[in-house]
Design a protein around this motif. Structure first.
Motif, PDB file in Angstrom:
ATOM      1  N   VAL A 112       0.797  -1.227   0.000  1.00  0.00           N
ATOM      2  CA  VAL A 112       0.000   0.000   0.000  1.00  0.00           C
ATOM      3  C   VAL A 112       0.832   1.281   0.000  1.00  0.00           C
ATOM      4  O   VAL A 112       0.270   2.370  -0.148  1.00  0.00           O
ATOM      5  N   LYS A 115      -6.287  -1.777   5.907  1.00  0.00           N
ATOM      6  CA  LYS A 115      -4.910  -1.427   5.518  1.00  0.00           C
ATOM      7  C   LYS A 115      -4.433  -2.194   4.282  1.00  0.00           C
ATOM      8  O   LYS A 115      -3.247  -2.412   4.098  1.00  0.00           O
ATOM      9  N   VAL A 142      -4.684  -3.023  -0.172  1.00  0.00           N
ATOM     10  CA  VAL A 142      -4.662  -2.313  -1.446  1.00  0.00           C
ATOM     11  C   VAL A 142      -6.067  -1.840  -1.832  1.00  0.00           C
ATOM     12  O   VAL A 142      -6.242  -0.704  -2.293  1.00  0.00           O
ATOM     13  N   TYR A 148      -7.102   1.320   0.266  1.00  0.00           N
ATOM     14  CA  TYR A 148      -6.309   2.479  -0.130  1.00  0.00           C
ATOM     15  C   TYR A 148      -6.724   2.950  -1.526  1.00  0.00           C
ATOM     16  O   TYR A 148      -6.812   4.146  -1.795  1.00  0.00           O
TER      17      TYR A 148
END
Length: 198
Positions: A32, A66, A68, A71
């Protein structure tokens, strides 16, 4: 119960130029950091996809998993306005069935749900219920095809399920068709593509 369809005018040109390469790299590495840096760089023009508020210094505290996908959800907010939602709500599924049954439309469902963004085995879907895009360049052609299908449509001649015909009136289905056409017209006028999700 059917899923609640949402649609937004989406800046696909900027997305492909700016975020798509970062997203592909982040997905490949399952990391991320690149997405976090992208969001931080553009924080002044990104609103939280959860609250619709400007991102504060501690914006990462909003991110639960938290990963991919989450985000990416924040990064995508750079390219659309979450308070300008134009979806079909629960009428998307019956309309998708109507569009699939129209001989003049190829892959009729994609007019309602878009085409997923994929990279290798990664499919972008932050909400885990489906997400698709249509590029701005596709909108004029797809709008013409939808308008032509709407003009010539006869629901009596389409091979629609009895369940669908029992649930909704012809007027409701045609109203949903008109809403979809209006969405495409708005995208064309704004020179935008579409983001569709649930």
């Amino acid at each position: 119960m059917s899923m609640d369809h949402k649609a937004f005018l989406f800046d696909t040109a900027s997305f492909h130029q700016e975020l798509a390469p970062v997203l592909r790299e982040a997905a490949l590495a399952d990391e991320v950091d690149l997405l976090g840096a992208f969001i931080e760089t553009h924080r002044a023009v990104i609103l939280s996809p959860y609250s619709g508020e400007e991102l504060e210094d501690d914006w990462q505290d909003e991110i639960r998993t938290k990963g991919v996908q989450e985000y990416a959800d924040f990064a995508l907010a750079k390219y659309y306005s979450s308070d300008e939602e134009r979806g079909l709500s629960y009428l998307w599924q019956p309309l998708a069935e109507v569009l699939e049954a129209c001989d003049s439309l190829s892959n009729g469902e994609t007019y309602v749900v878009g085409i997923p963004f994929t990279s290798g085995s990664f499919t972008l879907d932050p909400g885990r219920m489906g997400m698709g895009f249509l590029d701005a360049e596709e909108i004029p052609t797809r709008l013409k095809e939808l308008a032509s299908a709407r003009e010539s449509i006869s629901l009596d001649e389409l091979d629609l399920s009895e369940e669908l015909l029992d649930e909704l009136s012809e007027d409701e289905l045609l109203d949903a068709f008109d809403e979809l056409i209006d969405l495409y017209r708005s995208a064309l006028e704004a020179n935008r593509g579409l983001l569709m999700t649930f």
